[in-house]
Design a protein around this motif. Structure first.
Motif, short mmCIF file in Angstrom:
data_model
loop_
_atom_site.label_atom_id
_atom_site.label_comp_id
_atom_site.label_asym_id
_atom_site.label_seq_id
_atom_site.Cartn_x
_atom_site.Cartn_y
_atom_site.Cartn_z
N ASP A 1 2.56 1.23 -3.02
CA ASP A 1 3.77 1.78 -3.65
C ASP A 1 4.40 2.76 -2.66
O ASP A 1 3.75 3.70 -2.20
CB ASP A 1 3.35 2.51 -4.93
N PRO A 2 5.68 2.55 -2.31
CA PRO A 2 6.31 3.41 -1.29
C PRO A 2 6.40 4.88 -1.68
O PRO A 2 6.58 5.73 -0.82
CB PRO A 2 7.70 2.79 -1.11
N ASP A 3 6.28 5.17 -2.97
CA ASP A 3 6.39 6.56 -3.43
C ASP A 3 5.03 7.21 -3.62
O ASP A 3 4.95 8.41 -3.94
CB ASP A 3 7.17 6.62 -4.74
N ALA A 4 3.97 6.45 -3.46
CA ALA A 4 2.63 6.99 -3.72
C ALA A 4 2.08 7.71 -2.50
O ALA A 4 2.39 7.37 -1.36
CB ALA A 4 1.69 5.86 -4.12
N GLU A 5 1.25 8.71 -2.75
CA GLU A 5 0.56 9.41 -1.67
C GLU A 5 -0.59 8.54 -1.18
O GLU A 5 -1.32 7.94 -1.97
CB GLU A 5 0.04 10.75 -2.18
N LEU A 6 -0.75 8.49 0.14
CA LEU A 6 -1.80 7.65 0.72
C LEU A 6 -2.92 8.54 1.26
O LEU A 6 -2.66 9.48 2.02
CB LEU A 6 -1.23 6.79 1.85
N ASP A 7 -4.13 8.23 0.87
CA ASP A 7 -5.30 8.98 1.32
C ASP A 7 -6.29 7.99 1.94
O ASP A 7 -6.95 7.24 1.22
CB ASP A 7 -5.96 9.71 0.14
N PRO A 8 -6.39 7.94 3.27
CA PRO A 8 -7.29 6.99 3.93
C PRO A 8 -8.73 7.07 3.43
O PRO A 8 -9.47 6.08 3.51
CB PRO A 8 -7.20 7.37 5.41
N LEU A 9 -9.14 8.21 2.92
CA LEU A 9 -10.52 8.36 2.47
C LEU A 9 -10.82 7.55 1.22
O LEU A 9 -11.98 7.28 0.92
CB LEU A 9 -10.82 9.84 2.20
N THR A 10 -9.78 7.10 0.51
CA THR A 10 -10.01 6.39 -0.74
C THR A 10 -9.41 4.97 -0.75
O THR A 10 -9.46 4.32 -1.79
CB THR A 10 -9.40 7.17 -1.92
N MET A 11 -8.88 4.50 0.40
CA MET A 11 -8.17 3.22 0.30
C MET A 11 -8.09 2.43 1.60
O MET A 11 -7.18 1.62 1.76
CB MET A 11 -6.74 3.47 -0.21
#
Length: 309
Positions: A269-279
């Protein structure tokens, strides 16, 4: 498969390993010094790197190869550099093509599995099936492939050091110095763990600046990347073993650090925050997927030098 075509003496091997690590780590810190001095911090996984950041990263990635070349030339001495560092392609040519295409399928599949797992448990904000439009996916694949090909020289800079130099010498050192129990299994596991840990800690300057895990403190980022590297190194090594060449490991590393990372952004989702630790492959979904694949490779004998197929 024989990893080393010649066997340095014990003293030369120890000295070579020490000099390699000092030079590779010193090169990384020196390359990152301008960013550290400037107080650079990466706070968002969607943030693009600027010209100075790209220059520093590129210089750092060449440090392991330069360290390996210097050690082979001036510490180990004797023999050809290409053979000493597995800088060759499989023969005949069709085997070379297959060996270089395999990493794309393997790392692409592992990344997709990690994203699916993350989406199923709600840690990856999948944008929906509309993001899988063939035209959009095709455009992304073309852009990503071009970028990956252009970046290959930099990944040669890393894998000539980690897979071409460090892993085979750590394995040889362990077997010679009493870690050969269980048919050499102890020495093999030790070599994988030490290579993965050295690979992870080499990234310490970038981890301090939020490079791999934006927004996360270093005391969480360092162990997280260590887990990731310990799990991914056997995959790179398997590709190196089955081909007899460091080149497939270079391709795999390039994919993992470029297209795999861009997959996370492209289908989120372009508006979602991205966290490499969980995805991502660098987070817990990737650890589960990589752990399962490494277990398969180990159980089928593919992680030993004699079982590269």
């Amino acid at each position: 498969m024989t990893l080393l075509t010649r066997t340095p003496t014990s003293a030369v091997r120890r000295r070579g390993l020490l000099v390699y690590l000092v030079l590779a780590y010193a090169g990384m810190w020196a390359a990152m010094a301008p960013l550290l001095a400037d107080g650079y911090r990466r706070a968002d996984a969607r943030e693009e790197t600027g010209a100075l950041e790209q220059l520093c990263i590129g210089a750092a990635m060449l440090a392991p190869a330069l360290a390996a070349l210097l050690v082979v030339r001036f510490v180990e001495r004797g023999g050809g550099v290409r053979e000493a560092l597995a800088l060759r392609l499989p023969q005949p040519r069709w085997l070379a093509v297959r060996a270089c295409l395999l990493p794309l399928g393997v790392l692409g599949g592992l990344t997709a599995a990690a994203l699916v797992l993350g989406a199923l448990v709600g840690s990856y904000p999948f944008a929906g099936f509309g993001s899988l439009d063939p035209g959009r996916v095709g455009a992304w694949a073309v852009r990503g492939s071009i970028g990956m090909v252009l970046s290959l020289p930099l990944f040669f800079g890393e894998e000539i050091g980690w897979q071409g130099f460090l892993f085979p010498r750590l394995l040889q050192h362990g077997r010679v110095h009493g870690y050969g129990g269980g048919g050499g299994t102890a020495a093999l596991v030790r070599a994988y763990l030490l290579t993965g840990t050295a690979f992870a800690l080499w990234h310490l300057p970038t981890l301090l600046m939020g490079g791999q895990y934006p927004g996360r403190p270093w005391y969480l980022a360092v162990p997280a990347l260590t887990v990731s590297c310990v799990l991914v190194v056997p995959v790179f090594t398997w590709l190196r073993l089955r081909s007899g060449s460091v080149v497939p490991a270079v391709v795999a590393h390039a994919f993992a650090s470029s297209m795999s990372v861009s997959m996370v952004r492209e289908f989120a989702d372009p508006d979602a925050e991205l966290d490499p630790l969980t995805m991502s492959l660098a987070g817990w979904p990737g650890w589960i997927v990589l752990g399962g694949f490494v277990a398969f490779l180990a159980c089928t004998g593919r992680l030993a030098p004699t079982g590269g197929r």
